[in-house]
Design a protein around this motif. Sequence first.
Motif, PDB file in Angstrom:
ATOM      1  N   GLY A  24      -0.639  12.771   1.600  1.00 28.22           N
ATOM      2  CA  GLY A  24      -0.524  12.481   0.180  1.00 28.22           C
ATOM      3  C   GLY A  24       0.185  11.158  -0.070  1.00 28.22           C
ATOM      4  N   ASN A  25       0.234  10.782  -1.324  1.00 26.89           N
ATOM      5  CA  ASN A  25       0.897   9.585  -1.820  1.00 26.89           C
ATOM      6  C   ASN A  25       0.175   8.298  -1.420  1.00 26.89           C
ATOM      7  OD1 ASN A  25       3.000   8.880  -3.583  1.00 26.89           O
ATOM      8  ND2 ASN A  25       4.139   7.974  -1.889  1.00 26.89           N
ATOM      9  N   TYR A  28      -3.571   4.668  -5.418  1.00 22.52           N
ATOM     10  CA  TYR A  28      -4.667   5.219  -6.229  1.00 22.52           C
ATOM     11  C   TYR A  28      -6.010   4.561  -5.933  1.00 22.52           C
ATOM     12  CZ  TYR A  28      -0.925   7.464  -8.785  1.00 22.52           C
ATOM     13  OH  TYR A  28       0.164   8.212  -9.112  1.00 22.52           O
ATOM     14  N   ARG A  61      -5.576  13.432  -5.185  1.00 24.95           N
ATOM     15  CA  ARG A  61      -4.146  13.716  -5.085  1.00 24.95           C
ATOM     16  C   ARG A  61      -3.687  13.708  -3.638  1.00 24.95           C
ATOM     17  NH1 ARG A  61      -2.410  18.922  -7.653  1.00 24.95           N
ATOM     18  NH2 ARG A  61      -0.412  18.034  -7.142  1.00 24.95           N
ATOM     19  N   GLY A  62      -4.617  13.919  -2.741  1.00 27.28           N
ATOM     20  CA  GLY A  62      -4.288  13.944  -1.323  1.00 27.28           C
ATOM     21  C   GLY A  62      -5.516  14.316  -0.523  1.00 27.28           C
ATOM     22  N   GLN A  81       5.675   8.475   6.141  1.00 25.76           N
ATOM     23  CA  GLN A  81       6.487   7.411   5.536  1.00 25.76           C
ATOM     24  C   GLN A  81       5.942   6.011   5.818  1.00 25.76           C
ATOM     25  OE1 GLN A  81       8.861   8.266   3.283  1.00 25.76           O
ATOM     26  NE2 GLN A  81       8.160  10.329   3.739  1.00 25.76           N
ATOM     27  N   ARG A  87       3.215   2.110  -1.117  1.00 21.41           N
ATOM     28  CA  ARG A  87       3.554   3.532  -1.255  1.00 21.41           C
ATOM     29  C   ARG A  87       3.792   4.131   0.124  1.00 21.41           C
ATOM     30  NH1 ARG A  87       1.434   5.902  -6.436  1.00 21.41           N
ATOM     31  NH2 ARG A  87       1.845   7.837  -5.351  1.00 21.41           N
ATOM     32  N   SER A  88       4.756   5.025   0.220  1.00 19.87           N
ATOM     33  CA  SER A  88       5.063   5.686   1.490  1.00 19.87           C
ATOM     34  C   SER A  88       4.217   6.948   1.608  1.00 19.87           C
ATOM     35  CB  SER A  88       6.542   6.081   1.551  1.00 19.87           C
ATOM     36  OG  SER A  88       7.339   4.926   1.556  1.00 19.87           O
ATOM     37  N   ARG A  90       2.963  10.523   2.719  1.00 20.71           N
ATOM     38  CA  ARG A  90       3.604  11.796   3.068  1.00 20.71           C
ATOM     39  C   ARG A  90       2.599  12.584   3.892  1.00 20.71           C
ATOM     40  NH1 ARG A  90       5.375  12.180  -2.643  1.00 20.71           N
ATOM     41  NH2 ARG A  90       3.656  13.619  -2.829  1.00 20.71           N
TER      42      ARG A  90
END
Length: 101
Positions: A24-25, A28, A61-62, A81, A87-88, A90
């Motif tokens: 995730g993260n 976009y 979203r992931g 990370q 963006r890191s 996850r």
Amino acid sequence: YEETRPQRDPVMMPTAPPFTAFVGNFPYECTQDDVVGLFSGNGCSVSDVRVLRSRDNDCARGYFIEFQDLASLERCLTYDQFDMGGRSLRINVAEGRNDRR
């Protein structure tokens, strides 16, 4: 702002397929090809990708990424990370699906 989520117990590393991670993260603007490319370009054998989409705006979203072997999953987890587009990421071992009957 500090997010306060309850700590979850870590998911055990699987000893048999499926070898799946939840990632995730992502930025976009990332595409599914970008996601697969990050891992397959770094020695991970990706066998399947499933996108988790937001109900509100249909954005990703992931990703649930299934790997062909345990070594690929372990390699994927080293990218937790990792900075991608500011963006890191996850990355966690994915929990098994619940029986939905």
